[in-house]
Design a protein around this motif. Structure first.
Motif, mmCIF file in Angstrom:
data_model
loop_
_atom_site.group_PDB
_atom_site.id
_atom_site.type_symbol
_atom_site.label_atom_id
_atom_site.label_comp_id
_atom_site.label_asym_id
_atom_site.label_seq_id
_atom_site.Cartn_x
_atom_site.Cartn_y
_atom_site.Cartn_z
ATOM 1 N N GLU A 51 0.817 -1.219 0.000
ATOM 2 C CA GLU A 51 0.000 0.000 0.000
ATOM 3 C C GLU A 51 0.847 1.265 0.000
ATOM 4 N N GLU A 52 1.951 1.266 0.766
ATOM 5 C CA GLU A 52 2.773 2.469 0.894
ATOM 6 C C GLU A 52 3.538 2.809 -0.383
ATOM 7 N N LYS A 53 3.577 1.893 -1.351
ATOM 8 C CA LYS A 53 4.294 2.133 -2.602
ATOM 9 C C LYS A 53 3.376 2.545 -3.753
ATOM 10 N N LYS A 54 2.076 2.474 -3.551
ATOM 11 C CA LYS A 54 1.147 2.691 -4.663
ATOM 12 C C LYS A 54 1.212 4.104 -5.225
ATOM 13 N N GLU A 56 3.856 6.128 -5.170
ATOM 14 C CA GLU A 56 5.153 6.260 -5.844
ATOM 15 C C GLU A 56 5.138 5.624 -7.233
#
Length: 299
Positions: A51-54, A56
């Motif tokens: 989720e934290e890379k979506k 980026e």
């Protein structure tokens, strides 16, 4: 030199919105991203992102300014209509293609239909488990097999310098392109990718490429510290940066382009995430205009 933006860095804007937006920023041209919007090469590569890379990786996984390879003629004509209305030129179709002649012909036919003179060719990764010569020979043979279609439609195919690929530098590109007709084959020179692999002196690279220098992507990046390995040595991660904050010296790049008489396109492909899309692109275009003016004055 013409200033363009590659729509891969306009993820939240639609096909109808992007051309007028770029024209309002003072952009001369647009380079369209072309991929399978339902799950192409990029989507497969970035599958199962945490989720934290979506955010980026939204440029590739949730990009609304993408022409769909499955409906490429329809989407190109749609894009051409809104570009004509905005008064902005289409300078390249940056396709994500494999070695599929049927799909290639569809993209070439669409490019010809809208008056676009170039497309990006296949991106070929380097496999360290195979010999370089074997991979080079296969790539060159595939490129050669495309020539009848390129001549049929009057469209140039451009390969790109990209880290992790068979072509990372100007000299590596010449191993691939040497002997091909520069009217139909060329290189997208990408100094941002070459921060991570393939950097060579810009002027030397341009002299080496000659007529094969066909297009320039403008982005920037840097290696940033990312912890330590099992031996206690510092590890570094690849990180995209704003145009004026990365390791690539874009003034030196543009100065060298002016010196060799390059009069083609500088196409912004900014993957940095420090500022909203509109703000960073407007600042990027203004920054490039300053660099071009300074380089021309110095020449």
């Amino acid at each position: 030199m013409k200033l363009a933006v590659y729509t891969v860095c306009l993820p939240e804007y639609t096909i109808e919105e992007a051309p007028a937006l770029l024209k309002s920023m003072g952009c001369d041209a647009i380079e369209w991203r072309v991929d399978d919007t339902s799950g192409g090469i990029a989507a497969a590569y970035f599958a199962n992102l945490p989720e934290e890379k979506k955010f980026e990786y939204r440029y590739w996984t949730d990009n609304k300014a993408t022409l769909d390879t499955k409906n490429i003629m329809e989407d190109c004509l749609r894009a051409k209509k809104v570009c004509d209305e905005a008064g902005i030129e289409i300078v390249n179709l940056a396709a994500a293609l494999g070695n599929d002649l049927e799909q290639l012909e569809k993209v070439l036919a669409a490019a010809k239909a809208i008056g676009c003179r170039s497309i990006r060719g296949p991106m070929v990764g380097y496999n360290p488990k195979k010999s370089y010569k074997e991979q080079l020979d296969t790539f060159r043979a595939n490129l050669k097999s495309y020539e009848p279609l390129l001549k049929k439609y009057g469209v140039k195919m451009m390969i790109e310098t990209h880290h992790g690929n068979l072509v990372t530098s100007a000299s590596a590109a010449m191993h691939v392109l040497n002997g091909f007709d520069p009217d139909y084959y060329g290189l997208i020179y990408d100094p941002g990718n070459m921060v991570f692999e393939g950097f060579e002196n810009y002027k030397m690279g341009f002299d080496m490429l000659g007529k094969y220098l066909a297009h320039v992507h403008i982005k920037n990046g840097a290696y940033t510290p990312a912890g330590e390995d099992e031996f206690g040595a510092t590890k570094y991660a690849q990180s995209w940066k704003p145009l004026d904050k990365g390791s690539a010296n874009l003034y030196a790049l543009i100065k060298a382009l002016v010196e060799v008489g390059y009069d083609g396109v500088l196409s912004i492909e900014d993957f940095s995430n420090e500022k909203p899309t509109y703000e960073k692109l407007q600042e990027g275009l203004d920054y490039l205009k300053k660099l071009i003016a300074a380089a021309e004055k110095a020449n």
